[in-house]
Design an enzyme around this catalytic site. Structure first.
Site, PDB file in Angstrom:
ATOM      1  N   ASP A   1      50.296  60.803  29.496  1.00 24.47           N
ATOM      2  CA  ASP A   1      49.960  60.303  28.158  1.00 24.47           C
ATOM      3  C   ASP A   1      49.373  61.381  27.254  1.00 24.47           C
ATOM      4  OD1 ASP A   1      50.775  57.959  29.209  1.00 24.47           O
ATOM      5  OD2 ASP A   1      48.838  56.958  29.168  1.00 24.47           O
TER       6      ASP A   1
ATOM      7  N   GLY B   1      48.389  56.641  37.756  1.00 27.11           N
ATOM      8  CA  GLY B   1      49.837  56.761  37.591  1.00 27.11           C
ATOM      9  C   GLY B   1      50.363  58.154  37.874  1.00 27.11           C
TER      10      GLY B   1
ATOM     11  N   LYS C   1      45.019  64.949  34.831  1.00 27.07           N
ATOM     12  CA  LYS C   1      46.372  64.445  35.029  1.00 27.07           C
ATOM     13  C   LYS C   1      46.641  63.262  34.143  1.00 27.07           C
ATOM     14  CE  LYS C   1      47.011  60.902  36.493  1.00 27.07           C
ATOM     15  NZ  LYS C   1      46.911  59.556  37.043  1.00 27.07           N
ATOM     16  N   THR C   2      47.653  63.274  33.327  1.00 24.33           N
ATOM     17  CA  THR C   2      48.221  62.080  32.713  1.00 24.33           C
ATOM     18  C   THR C   2      49.372  62.478  31.804  1.00 24.33           C
ATOM     19  OG1 THR C   2      47.930  60.308  31.088  1.00 24.33           O
ATOM     20  CG2 THR C   2      46.366  62.088  30.958  1.00 24.33           C
TER      21      THR C   2
ATOM     22  N   ASP D   1      39.828  57.712  33.434  1.00 24.29           N
ATOM     23  CA  ASP D   1      39.056  56.835  34.302  1.00 24.29           C
ATOM     24  C   ASP D   1      38.743  57.504  35.637  1.00 24.29           C
ATOM     25  OD1 ASP D   1      38.746  54.701  32.644  1.00 24.29           O
ATOM     26  OD2 ASP D   1      40.376  53.506  33.490  1.00 24.29           O
TER      27      ASP D   1
ATOM     28  N   ARG E   1      45.281  52.784  42.313  1.00 26.06           N
ATOM     29  CA  ARG E   1      44.470  52.551  41.122  1.00 26.06           C
ATOM     30  C   ARG E   1      43.095  51.973  41.442  1.00 26.06           C
ATOM     31  NH1 ARG E   1      47.218  53.343  36.425  1.00 26.06           N
ATOM     32  NH2 ARG E   1      49.470  53.510  36.640  1.00 26.06           N
TER      33      ARG E   1
END
Lengths: 566, 566
Positions: A228, A104, A225-226, A199, A168
């Protein structure tokens, strides 16, 4: 002309010549002003440096299993760039480096690429940077573009991942690893930078292990990277994108708060992106001071039921009504229902049933559910039942993102309030408004923090490849200090790993960093939430500023964690 | 301690002493920096001025009816403030002025009040400003607070209406007019400023007419407030709040666009607040260049059906799929379905039926629908049917805000695409994501434009009251020029009026300014939308900046309209 890529890495139409990215794109005044925003570098990257190693590393859990899975990489020390009288790396080396965006979007991805590119320009002139298109599929299918200064320029400090797009796909099967090897050999790659979440970084490490096992020269470095915020550890204090995304959501939440207070008649239920961990929700709470904030990790730790969560909300709403407040703001993490043990149990059973059985319309399949789960399933509003049955994500999991938890909770709160009204213990009036803030935050213009952090991550990743490192994640530290003083290095990816059961098999995974109930951010929140519940302590952070007040602010989560460490 | 008001104008608990507003509120860095942002005034307001009158006015429609309804006010000339050697108004007059916020929030409301206050301080020292609490109900119930410098200070340049809160009550019945008179007499009011939209300004005019008819000294001046942008005319080029709200929505839309382009697999259906007119949607389109934009006024003019709108979307989606783009961004005005003649007809019939009949569960009531309407009703997805039957707003109208048009359209587009796929004319893949941007934009920190515009509106409104004017709407013009050169005056509210049938009676209403299909903003949009549909011309405006690039930008709508006038 702008050219676009879809997730399969295919170049879309509308090309009239060679791929030319955002050359002809029309920019807003703010976008334009950001392109030439000067990016500061940590001083260690602006001067001669050498790479020093730490002690051997272990794993986050099950080191024996990790050692078996990564025989060539397990135990690697971390690397740290330190000032040196002369540059220790040969500047006449001409490197061939690939870069890929995975998963994402998160604000700042383009700056990681800019950082890699600028490092090569500055320290290994004549090197080549390939951008793999559309995520890991671009590696497997050898779909790439050679990135040059003109191509990269318009993406500097810009949001999105559209410079080379993301995807993805995962490199998992022996055939897929074979394809990746073929690409590495075909392009004569010295290195590969994988920009991704937990992941993708696990995948990066498997790739590094595989290349080393096959004696290929291609090294692999990951970048955290995220949005979240759940990919972090001592050496990697935060993942990029978290800062920008939270500030965008907090702007909206702050606006909704002032609206709630001005109107005096709505409870705004705001669901925030963040599937596995509740960092975004916690950070937004610390920035804005909502009346109610649900943190998934706490719900799980206390083994709360949906009824417990509803009752907590209703208790606060009733107390506020007594004080004359029939409005409020409630933050809910996207993955909430997945944190509730009874729901987790139900979802686990559904995952099993749906993986192996046919779901008949008469509902005979429901007999396979345990009594408790069946009871819960039938207690849920119809719409939620349907959403639980929707198609799975690539990991075979329920797509929590599709469950409109905020609407479900509004319904449940309404029902309970109605009951209390009839009992005489509630005399207020309640109107719920639902919001979901997610896609708005993934591709915003990166904040100054994310812009600088990403640039240093990319610049540092290239330095690690230049020094021959592999299987590390780019690590920039000391983030509470001015950029000048940031530290730069790499952490062994295997040291972040544990094993987990997926699809019935053990697999290496990077342990997700959850909200720690004993951590400084949660403790800060827990110490003030009762005040926030009944008094109105709303703060409206306002829109992200690129110059002037607050333009260099750092997230509360990061500051509190750094403070607790200090 | 912060004290809050609910919509009834009652002060909520949590007061430990006198009402103290935002005194103790904790502000974000950006909120704080805005408090002391210096507000420029048009030069006419910084120097001695006199008030000159224009020619007699008429009405926007049915002047004979308006003349009957407003025997004391009809035909009033507009007023204009012009430089003068000496001030024409007595600075030793001590005025008692009331101010009220009416209807939905719009960024800048607090600055109107600041402007009134500062005018009184500057030009009529010793005057008193009362803030009526919780909207027009505050006038009727005589709930007010005396506003002083300390109380007002923390609200300067801040979003929201919480300084005195707002409400949607209207002063309509003879008893209610009586209550308003009693308050005017009790407080010995020289004037009242009503800050509101079309309905509230109509009400302001009725109040002005009534006070004059009763020989009360209380004058009434309106101020044009609405994020919807549908209260405007030649003398009132825009309503305040429109600029800020559109920029907030455009920031989000721009972010979603970059996300769409990066991900390559979603169609984002964005519904935007704006019930009656599509100005917000048009302005956001001009700022961001989406692939598809539906303008309600065009749908109505072309007498399009829901099927037509769906087909238009599906045609673009199919063409984009052929070009390799399986993503896009679609803007939809909140009130869309109300613009579709067949739906309008259905809603009109439903409004009639629901006003007079019982809606039985067996659906016998449906027999009262015409054939065409029944067919359409049963063609609509179940969820939409239910939403159409929800409770009405205070005007007895269907609450279009509650209808999730974006989700309805996603369902309809999916169905049609499936059909085309089977026919072989569509080979793409489609995933819809729905968004509603509304509450996020009503209470944001006002842009520099809205901050200055509101301050001038308030300052000017006080000047009009000082000069003894009534039944005018504060009018600030020449908005394309620097603030220094803005013009200031007042326009006869009756000149904006027409009559309309509501609840079966003729009532005066300010004619809503709809998107003009022959106006410059729509024509600009229409001339480029085909390019936007198939090429990707996305622009991401980024977050509102208060200093630096774009911080003084004016809306495209306003600039285009001013350009067309010039």
């Amino acid at each position: 002309m702008y050219s676009s890529l879809n997730t399969n890495g295919n170049v879309a139409a509308f090309e009239t010549g060679p791929v030319s990215g955002r050359f002809a794109a029309v920019y807003s005044e703010v976008q334009n002003s950001r392109i030439d925003h000067a990016l500061p570098l940590p001083s260690v990257l602006r001067n001669p440096f050498k790479v020093v190693e730490g002690p051997p590393s272990s794993a986050a859990g099950n080191p024996d299993e990790i050692a078996k899975l990564f025989p060539n990489l397990f135990g690697q020390p971390s690397a740290m760039l330190v000032p040196n009288e002369v540059d220790s790396l040969r500047s006449d080396l001409k490197l061939k480096i690939g870069v890929v965006l995975s998963g994402g979007q998160a604000p700042g991805g383009h700056n990681v690429i800019s950082g890699i590119f600028d490092y090569l320009q500055d320290r290994a002139k004549g090197s080549i940077l390939y951008g793999f298109r559309g995520g890991p599929a671009g590696i497997m299918k050898c779909k790439y573009i050679e990135l040059n200064a003109d191509y990269i320029y318009p993406y500097r400090n810009q949001g999105g991942f559209d410079m080379i797009c993301s995807g993805r796909d995962k490199i998992e099967t022996p055939e897929q690893f074979k394809q990746a090897e073929e690409t590495a050999v075909k392009l004569d790659l010295d290195g590969l930078v994988v920009i991704g979440g937990d992941d993708s970084n696990t995948n990066a490490c498997l790739l590094a292990e595989n290349f080393r096992g096959k004696n290929l020269k291609t090294r692999v470095i990951g970048c955290p990277k995220t949005i979240d915020g759940d990919l972090k550890c001592k050496e990697v204090p935060t993942s990029f994108g978290f800062d920008t995304a939270c500030k965008i959501y907090a702007e909206m939440i702050g606006n909704v708060m002032i609206d709630a207070r001005s109107t005096g008649k709505y409870y705004h239920f705001v669901r925030l992106m963040g599937r596995a961990a509740s960092h975004i929700t916690l950070e937004c709470a610390l920035q804005t001071h909502p009346n109610i904030t649900i943190i998934g990790e706490e719900v799980a730790a206390k083994k709360q039921t949906l009824k417990n969560v509803t009752d907590y909300m209703v208790d606060v709403i009733c107390k506020r009504a007594e004080l004359g407040y029939n409005y409020g703001v409630i933050l809910i993490p996207e993955g909430l229902i997945d944190f509730i043990p009874e729901v987790q149990q139900l979802i686990a059973e559904l995952n099993e049933i749906l993986a192996h059985d046919v779901v008949d319309e008469d509902g005979i399949w429901k007999k396979k559910l345990t009594n408790q789960s069946l009871k819960l399933f039938e207690f849920l509003p119809q719409a939620i039942q349907e959403q639980l049955m929707l198609e799975r994500d690539p990991h075979g999991n329920v797509q929590v993102a599709k469950i409109e938890t905020e609407k479900m909770l509004i319904q449940m709160v309404e029902t309970e309030l109605e009951k209390r009204k009839q009992e005489g213990s509630y005399k207020g009036h309640f109107k719920g408004q639902s919001h979901f803030f997610g896609y708005e935050g993934r591709c915003g213009l990166p904040t100054n923090f994310d812009a600088s952090y990403c640039y240093a991550l990319g610049y540092g990743a290239a330095a690690l490849l230049h020094s021959g490192k592999t299987g590390l994640i780019s690590s920039v530290g000391n983030l509470g200090a001015p950029v000048e003083e940031w530290t730069v290095g790499g952490t062994a990816l295997t040291s972040l790993m544990d094993v987990e059961r997926r699809h019935g098999k053990f697999k290496p995974v990077i342990k997700k960093a959850m909200v720690e109930l004993e951590g400084a951010p949660f403790k800060k929140f827990a110490s003030v939430r009762e005040d926030w519940a009944l008094k109105n302590c709303y703060i409206s952070p306002g829109p992200i500023q690129f110059v002037g007040p607050s333009s260099n602010a750092v997230s509360h989560t990061l500051l509190l964690e750094l403070g607790a460490q200090a």
